[in-house]
Design an enzyme around this catalytic site. Structure first.
Site, mmCIF file in Angstrom:
data_model
loop_
_atom_site.group_PDB
_atom_site.id
_atom_site.type_symbol
_atom_site.label_atom_id
_atom_site.label_comp_id
_atom_site.label_asym_id
_atom_site.label_seq_id
_atom_site.Cartn_x
_atom_site.Cartn_y
_atom_site.Cartn_z
ATOM 1 N N SER A 98 34.668 42.002 39.827
ATOM 2 C CA SER A 98 35.000 43.277 40.459
ATOM 3 C C SER A 98 33.984 44.348 40.077
ATOM 4 O O SER A 98 32.791 44.182 40.304
ATOM 5 C CB SER A 98 36.429 43.682 40.076
ATOM 6 O OG SER A 98 36.864 44.780 40.834
ATOM 7 N N ASP A 221 41.197 39.847 50.639
ATOM 8 C CA ASP A 221 41.150 40.640 49.411
ATOM 9 C C ASP A 221 41.426 42.089 49.769
ATOM 10 O O ASP A 221 40.665 42.700 50.522
ATOM 11 C CB ASP A 221 39.775 40.487 48.758
ATOM 12 C CG ASP A 221 39.658 41.177 47.411
ATOM 13 O OD1 ASP A 221 40.491 42.045 47.105
ATOM 14 O OD2 ASP A 221 38.717 40.859 46.664
ATOM 15 N N HIS A 249 42.069 39.305 44.514
ATOM 16 C CA HIS A 249 40.848 39.907 43.991
ATOM 17 C C HIS A 249 40.419 39.287 42.659
ATOM 18 O O HIS A 249 39.480 39.763 42.038
ATOM 19 C CB HIS A 249 41.099 41.419 43.817
ATOM 20 C CG HIS A 249 39.878 42.232 43.536
ATOM 21 N ND1 HIS A 249 38.824 42.332 44.434
ATOM 22 C CD2 HIS A 249 39.540 43.000 42.463
ATOM 23 C CE1 HIS A 249 37.899 43.134 43.920
ATOM 24 N NE2 HIS A 249 38.305 43.539 42.712
#
Length: 271
Positions: A98, A221, A249
């Protein structure tokens, strides 16, 4: 002046594996190094595996936390740079989940001679929509409302965000674990990191990445769409984009076999 021992203690660094290639694993917002435990047994002893917690996360030294330093992603990138230097890493592969995909990108820019390649798991260079050419997925008002919820109802914020991040259809145990991880983070630290994460815009950095890069995106996502992945693939000079048939995610937690298979294939092609 920080010594190597200082950095190892500060960032709760754990090392394993006998391989010559260092894999430095950078966890995402609201998480810690434990989130990599699903990949760890797959990696085995073939690499030098390095896990750590950002200052303010996990079992890091909270006394080292500074809002001034960590209100920007460069502060977190400095953690990564100092770890690279402290461990004297060379030909390092930086694996970022991320927001850490962008953090490790900044670290690689600062230490290009020490970083061989980048692996980005569910990355996004900018969460804000900037139509018509870029759709990050969120309007500024939506993100500000999410940040305000931290102050108003921290537990409610954690219970809302965790299923959004993991993917509501995935393991309730993982959703509960992420909720607990959010809740165990100091609210000031969480809000500071969240603001740095959700309001960052690092799109202009993408064309300057010098390392081979693997982009792993989830098919569905809520935080980083496949369009974001395709945008990044267009902008990064030397990259491979793989879209994994999954929801959520946190691919490294929900689909570790597919993630490691993609990473291993990528590394075999570029190392």
């Amino acid at each position: 002046m920080l010594t190597a021992a200082d950095v190892i203690k500060r960032n709760n660094i754990k090392q394993s594996g006998q391989g010559k290639i260092p894999l430095l694993m950078a966890h995402g917002f609201g998480c810690d190094q434990r989130m990599w435990r699903f990949l760890q047994p797959l990696i085995g002893e073939d690499y030098q595996l390095i896990l750590f917690d950002y200052v303010g996360s996990g079992q890091s030294e909270l006394a080292a936390y500074s809002v001034q330093r960590y209100q920007h992603l460069l502060g977190y990138a400095q953690d990564v740079i100092e770890i690279i230097d402290a461990l004297n890493l060379n030909n390092a592969v930086l694996v970022g989940h991320s927001v850490s995909a962008m953090i490790t990108m900044l670290a690689a820019k600062a230490r290009p001679e020490r970083v061989h390649s980048l692996i980005m798991v569910c990355p996004s260079p900018c969460f804000l929509n900037d139509p018509p050419n870029y759709l990050g997925g969120f309007e500024q008002a939506d993100l500000q409302e999410l940040l305000d919820l931290i102050d108003k109802n921290y537990l409610g914020w954690a219970n809302y965000l965790a299923p959004l991040v993991i993917g509501a259809e995935n393991s309730q145990q993982l959703i509960g674990e992420l909720t607990d991880s959010f809740c165990s983070t100091d609210p000031l630290i969480a809000k500071t990191f969240a603001k740095a994460t959700f309001f960052a815009d690092l799109r202009t950095e993408l064309p300057h990445i010098k390392q081979p890069t693997l982009i792993l995106q989830s098919k569905v996502d809520s935080l980083a769409s496949t369009e974001v992945g395709r945008y990044m693939s267009r902008m990064i000079p030397d990259n491979q984009l793989q879209i994994i048939q999954a929801k959520g995610h946190c691919l490294h937690m929900t689909h570790p076999q597919q993630v490691w298979s993609a990473i291993r294939q990528f590394l075999s092609s570029c190392l």
